[in-house]
Design a protein around this motif. Structure first.
Motif, PDB file in Angstrom:
ATOM      1  N   ASP A 272       0.556  -1.148  -0.102  1.00 46.45           N
ATOM      2  CA  ASP A 272       0.285   0.025   0.058  1.00 46.45           C
ATOM      3  C   ASP A 272       0.944   0.861   0.178  1.00 46.45           C
ATOM      4  OD1 ASP A 272       0.798  -0.546   2.920  1.00 46.45           O
ATOM      5  OD2 ASP A 272      -0.359   0.971   3.729  1.00 46.45           O
ATOM      6  N   LEU A 273       1.778   1.281   0.341  1.00 43.11           N
ATOM      7  CA  LEU A 273       3.103   2.629   1.076  1.00 43.11           C
ATOM      8  C   LEU A 273       2.885   2.698  -1.034  1.00 43.11           C
ATOM      9  CD1 LEU A 273       5.397   1.251   3.675  1.00 43.11           C
ATOM     10  CD2 LEU A 273       3.064   2.997   3.467  1.00 43.11           C
ATOM     11  N   LEU A 274       3.235   1.534  -1.691  1.00 45.84           N
ATOM     12  CA  LEU A 274       3.788   2.470  -3.467  1.00 45.84           C
ATOM     13  C   LEU A 274       2.382   2.953  -3.619  1.00 45.84           C
ATOM     14  CD1 LEU A 274       4.791  -1.473  -4.513  1.00 45.84           C
ATOM     15  CD2 LEU A 274       6.181   0.515  -4.042  1.00 45.84           C
ATOM     16  N   THR A 275       1.344   2.769  -3.857  1.00 46.24           N
ATOM     17  CA  THR A 275      -0.065   3.986  -4.436  1.00 46.24           C
ATOM     18  C   THR A 275       0.206   5.341  -2.713  1.00 46.24           C
ATOM     19  OG1 THR A 275      -1.251   1.956  -2.790  1.00 46.24           O
ATOM     20  CG2 THR A 275      -0.066   1.672  -5.342  1.00 46.24           C
ATOM     21  N   ASP A 276       0.401   5.176  -2.174  1.00 40.77           N
ATOM     22  CA  ASP A 276       0.402   6.064  -1.427  1.00 40.77           C
ATOM     23  C   ASP A 276       0.416   7.402  -2.056  1.00 40.77           C
ATOM     24  OD1 ASP A 276       0.709   8.433   1.025  1.00 40.77           O
ATOM     25  OD2 ASP A 276       0.275   6.759   2.647  1.00 40.77           O
ATOM     26  N   PRO A 277       0.269   8.487  -2.108  1.00 43.59           N
ATOM     27  CA  PRO A 277       0.979   9.868  -2.763  1.00 43.59           C
ATOM     28  C   PRO A 277       1.620  10.617  -2.244  1.00 43.59           C
ATOM     29  CG  PRO A 277      -1.498  10.209  -1.868  1.00 43.59           C
ATOM     30  CD  PRO A 277      -1.443   8.855  -1.735  1.00 43.59           C
ATOM     31  N   ARG A 278       2.086  10.235  -0.418  1.00 44.86           N
ATOM     32  CA  ARG A 278       3.277  10.856  -0.472  1.00 44.86           C
ATOM     33  C   ARG A 278       4.341  10.371  -0.167  1.00 44.86           C
ATOM     34  NH1 ARG A 278       1.505   9.700   5.952  1.00 44.86           N
ATOM     35  NH2 ARG A 278       0.711   8.650   5.315  1.00 44.86           N
ATOM     36  N   PHE A 279       4.328   8.918  -0.678  1.00 46.40           N
ATOM     37  CA  PHE A 279       5.852   8.155  -0.798  1.00 46.40           C
ATOM     38  C   PHE A 279       5.785   7.381  -2.387  1.00 46.40           C
ATOM     39  CE2 PHE A 279       4.448   7.058   3.149  1.00 46.40           C
ATOM     40  CZ  PHE A 279       4.753   7.850   3.772  1.00 46.40           C
ATOM     41  N   ALA A 280       5.010   7.769  -3.127  1.00 47.19           N
ATOM     42  CA  ALA A 280       4.541   7.163  -4.624  1.00 47.19           C
ATOM     43  C   ALA A 280       6.369   7.273  -5.436  1.00 47.19           C
ATOM     44  CB  ALA A 280       3.368   7.593  -5.651  1.00 47.19           C
ATOM     45  N   SER A 281       6.803   8.365  -5.278  1.00 51.99           N
ATOM     46  CA  SER A 281       8.016   8.590  -5.975  1.00 51.99           C
ATOM     47  C   SER A 281       8.888   9.095  -5.005  1.00 51.99           C
ATOM     48  CB  SER A 281       7.724   9.953  -7.106  1.00 51.99           C
ATOM     49  OG  SER A 281       7.348  11.225  -6.605  1.00 51.99           O
ATOM     50  N   ILE A 282      10.744   9.415  -5.740  1.00 49.97           N
ATOM     51  CA  ILE A 282      11.771   9.796  -4.875  1.00 49.97           C
ATOM     52  C   ILE A 282      10.969  10.941  -4.490  1.00 49.97           C
ATOM     53  CG2 ILE A 282      13.998  10.182  -4.380  1.00 49.97           C
ATOM     54  CD1 ILE A 282      14.587   7.484  -6.354  1.00 49.97           C
ATOM     55  N   PRO A 283      10.666  12.080  -5.277  1.00 50.01           N
ATOM     56  CA  PRO A 283      10.719  12.964  -5.022  1.00 50.01           C
ATOM     57  C   PRO A 283       9.698  13.542  -3.873  1.00 50.01           C
ATOM     58  CG  PRO A 283      10.782  13.334  -7.117  1.00 50.01           C
ATOM     59  CD  PRO A 283      10.730  11.988  -6.574  1.00 50.01           C
ATOM     60  N   ALA A 284       8.358  12.827  -3.696  1.00 47.67           N
ATOM     61  CA  ALA A 284       7.212  12.390  -2.737  1.00 47.67           C
ATOM     62  C   ALA A 284       7.936  12.449  -1.501  1.00 47.67           C
ATOM     63  CB  ALA A 284       6.492  11.676  -3.138  1.00 47.67           C
ATOM     64  N   ARG A 285       9.192  11.597  -1.393  1.00 44.39           N
ATOM     65  CA  ARG A 285       9.227  10.865   0.067  1.00 44.39           C
ATOM     66  C   ARG A 285      10.301  11.471  -0.026  1.00 44.39           C
ATOM     67  NH1 ARG A 285       9.258   5.701  -3.622  1.00 44.39           N
ATOM     68  NH2 ARG A 285      11.327   6.266  -3.979  1.00 44.39           N
ATOM     69  N   ARG A 286      11.026  12.053  -0.367  1.00 46.76           N
ATOM     70  CA  ARG A 286      11.725  13.351   0.820  1.00 46.76           C
ATOM     71  C   ARG A 286      10.772  14.360   0.780  1.00 46.76           C
ATOM     72  NH1 ARG A 286      14.191  15.839   2.862  1.00 46.76           N
ATOM     73  NH2 ARG A 286      15.926  17.492   2.614  1.00 46.76           N
ATOM     74  N   ALA A 287      10.581  14.610  -0.141  1.00 47.16           N
ATOM     75  CA  ALA A 287       9.289  16.067   0.652  1.00 47.16           C
ATOM     76  C   ALA A 287       8.283  15.957   2.073  1.00 47.16           C
ATOM     77  CB  ALA A 287       8.423  16.232  -0.420  1.00 47.16           C
ATOM     78  N   ASN A 288       8.460  14.204   2.216  1.00 44.97           N
ATOM     79  CA  ASN A 288       7.320  13.816   3.037  1.00 44.97           C
ATOM     80  C   ASN A 288       8.396  13.184   4.002  1.00 44.97           C
ATOM     81  OD1 ASN A 288       4.929  14.894   2.712  1.00 44.97           O
ATOM     82  ND2 ASN A 288       5.472  13.985   0.430  1.00 44.97           N
ATOM     83  N   LEU A 289       9.755  13.283   4.011  1.00 44.73           N
ATOM     84  CA  LEU A 289      10.507  13.062   4.820  1.00 44.73           C
ATOM     85  C   LEU A 289       9.821  11.728   6.669  1.00 44.73           C
ATOM     86  CD1 LEU A 289      13.170  11.402   5.198  1.00 44.73           C
ATOM     87  CD2 LEU A 289      14.033  13.495   5.734  1.00 44.73           C
ATOM     88  N   ALA A 290       9.609  13.623   7.313  1.00 41.82           N
ATOM     89  CA  ALA A 290       8.643  13.062   8.932  1.00 41.82           C
ATOM     90  C   ALA A 290       8.248  12.064   8.816  1.00 41.82           C
ATOM     91  CB  ALA A 290       8.755  14.462   9.275  1.00 41.82           C
ATOM     92  N   ASP A 291       6.866  11.551   7.890  1.00 44.82           N
ATOM     93  CA  ASP A 291       5.773  10.903   8.131  1.00 44.82           C
ATOM     94  C   ASP A 291       6.801   9.441   7.390  1.00 44.82           C
ATOM     95  OD1 ASP A 291       4.109  13.431   8.621  1.00 44.82           O
ATOM     96  OD2 ASP A 291       2.963  13.482   5.954  1.00 44.82           O
ATOM     97  N   LEU A 292       7.323   9.404   6.119  1.00 41.60           N
ATOM     98  CA  LEU A 292       8.204   8.252   5.703  1.00 41.60           C
ATOM     99  C   LEU A 292       9.037   7.936   6.717  1.00 41.60           C
ATOM    100  CD1 LEU A 292       8.751   6.408   3.899  1.00 41.60           C
ATOM    101  CD2 LEU A 292      10.730   7.512   3.266  1.00 41.60           C
ATOM    102  N   THR A 293       9.480   8.837   7.546  1.00 44.31           N
ATOM    103  CA  THR A 293      10.025   8.175   8.925  1.00 44.31           C
ATOM    104  C   THR A 293       9.526   7.459  10.461  1.00 44.31           C
ATOM    105  OG1 THR A 293      11.826   9.727   8.326  1.00 44.31           O
ATOM    106  CG2 THR A 293      11.916   8.454  11.213  1.00 44.31           C
ATOM    107  N   ASP A 294       7.909   8.681  10.657  1.00 42.60           N
ATOM    108  CA  ASP A 294       7.304   7.810  11.723  1.00 42.60           C
ATOM    109  C   ASP A 294       6.712   6.220  11.374  1.00 42.60           C
ATOM    110  OD1 ASP A 294       7.883   9.729  12.678  1.00 42.60           O
ATOM    111  OD2 ASP A 294       5.822  10.805  12.539  1.00 42.60           O
ATOM    112  N   VAL A 295       6.228   6.100  10.010  1.00 38.69           N
ATOM    113  CA  VAL A 295       5.622   5.026   9.719  1.00 38.69           C
ATOM    114  C   VAL A 295       6.764   3.335   9.389  1.00 38.69           C
ATOM    115  CG1 VAL A 295       5.340   4.087   6.991  1.00 38.69           C
ATOM    116  CG2 VAL A 295       3.991   5.956   7.901  1.00 38.69           C
TER     117      VAL A 295
END
Length: 382
Positions: A272-295
């Motif tokens: 499901d993380l692959l389709t989460d818009p916050r984490f769907a691409s490298i730029p998105a994951r970098r922009a949402n680093l705090a959320d990604l770290t928590d998850v």
């Protein structure tokens, strides 16, 4: 493997060296078969690292010294005296190179540059490692690794964002510069063998430290962007590429390509993380680093580090974050033979455990040999 079978067998290097950077570089060459002769002044107690504690091995020897000078010879020689200079010049006639890691103003004063020695041996290569170089206003300045990490901007990129600047735990600039000394010296020797003419080669701690800024330097010079400190040692542009919490410690995860992110999510049962818009691409994951770290902290904290290595190892770039004991006692280190034992008369049971050479020749690491006692080897006569 005998010394005669190593690639640098027959190469002779005289080295006026002390402490870490210079000795590290010449030790790499000794490991590969070069005859490295330390020129040590008795009036100065020889290489200062002989007296660097807290773990000593008899007179004028220490575990610190052994770390950087194994496989070398030592002659006790005062080259500032007429007699010592004559003996030194006799050795220069038979040598391929003279290395030093003195202050930048010292080689000229001690007459150990190519200009000084070429009449004795036109093929001699004079390799100089200094703090700031020999050709600028700081030539006479003393300098050490930590200063370079500070002034070259490296400490501004290390540590947590809300903490103070942090240096690397070891003197990495010393070791990088020593390695560059070895490369420059070998390049000089190859050139001298081809042309019959030696040269001076120079490396400096500061230059090396600045060079290690690498792509952040390119970004700043062209875009005016400064890479600062990110949480958990995160990569400045790629995510996830940082430390994460596990049930019993820490894990370094580096999904440097989309492929590895996909494999990670699949292996973890979190497609499901692959389709989460916050984490769907490298730029998105970098922009949402705090959320990604928590998850990922929440996910990885459900199992111990060893379980994740068993699941992900070889599939995703991942490694346990170890302390020194865990690192050196790991089964992988044992399997690859990265530690060895050298004979030493003043060590416990006559044996000193050390790190092995990181370089293999024909699939084998060169055998280790202890560093020399002060003045252990005969001085060449003029």
């Amino acid at each position: 493997m005998s010394v005669a079978e190593l690639p640098l067998a027959g190469i002779k290097i005289l080295s006026i060296e002390q402490y870490g950077a210079g000795p590290y570089g010449t030790m790499l060459l000794a490991d590969l078969g070069a005859e490295v002769i330390k020129i040590e002044a008795p009036s100065m107690g020889g290489d200062v690292s002989r007296a660097t504690g807290p773990y000593f091995l008899g007179e004028q020897d220490s575990q610190f010294f052994q770390t950087f000078s194994r496989g070398k010879s030592s002659v006790a020689l005062e080259i500032k005296t007429a007699e010592g200079r004559a003996a030194f010049e006799a050795m220069v006639r038979e040598a391929d190179a003279v290395a030093n890691n003195l202050r930048g103003d010292q080689p000229a004063k001690m007459a150990i540059t190519y200009e000084d020695l070429k009449a004795i041996n036109p093929k001699i290569v004079c390799a100089h490692l200094s703090a700031y170089g020999r050709d600028n206003e700081r030539a006479s300045w003393p300098g050490y690794d930590y200063l370079m990490q500070a002034e070259a901007g490296l400490m501004s990129m290390s540590g947590e964002p809300d903490g103070p600047p942090v240096r690397c735990g070891l003197s990495i600039i010393d070791f990088h510069t020593g390695s560059q000394l070895a490369v420059a010296l070998l390049a000089g020797i190859l050139g001298a063998h081809r042309t019959g003419k030696g040269c001076d080669v120079d490396v400096a701690l500061f230059d090396t430290a600045l060079h290690q800024l690498s792509y952040p330097a390119t970004w700043y010079l062209n875009e005016g962007v400064q890479v600062g400190r990110l949480p958990r040692g995160a990569h400045p542009s790629i995510a996830p590429s940082q430390a994460f919490k596990t049930q019993d410690g820490w894990l370094m995860l580096m999904c440097q390509t989309p492929k590895f992110w996909e494999i990670f999510c699949t292996k973890m049962g979190r497609s499901d993380l692959l389709t989460d818009p916050r984490f769907a691409s490298i730029p998105a994951r970098r922009a949402n680093l705090a959320d990604l770290t928590d998850v990922l902290d929440t996910l990885l904290s459900t199992q111990p580090t060893s379980a994740w290595i068993a699941l992900l190892g070889g599939q995703v770039p991942v490694a346990p974050i170890y302390d020194i004991a865990q690192a050196l006692d790991s089964t992988h280190v044992k399997a690859i033979g990265m530690t060895d034992v050298v004979d030493h008369p003043d060590a416990k049971d006559g044996r000193l455990r050390m790190l092995a050479s990181p370089i293999k020749v024909n699939g084998k690491r060169p055998a280790g040999k202890r560093a020399p006692k002060m003045g252990e080897h005969a001085v060449a006569q003029s």
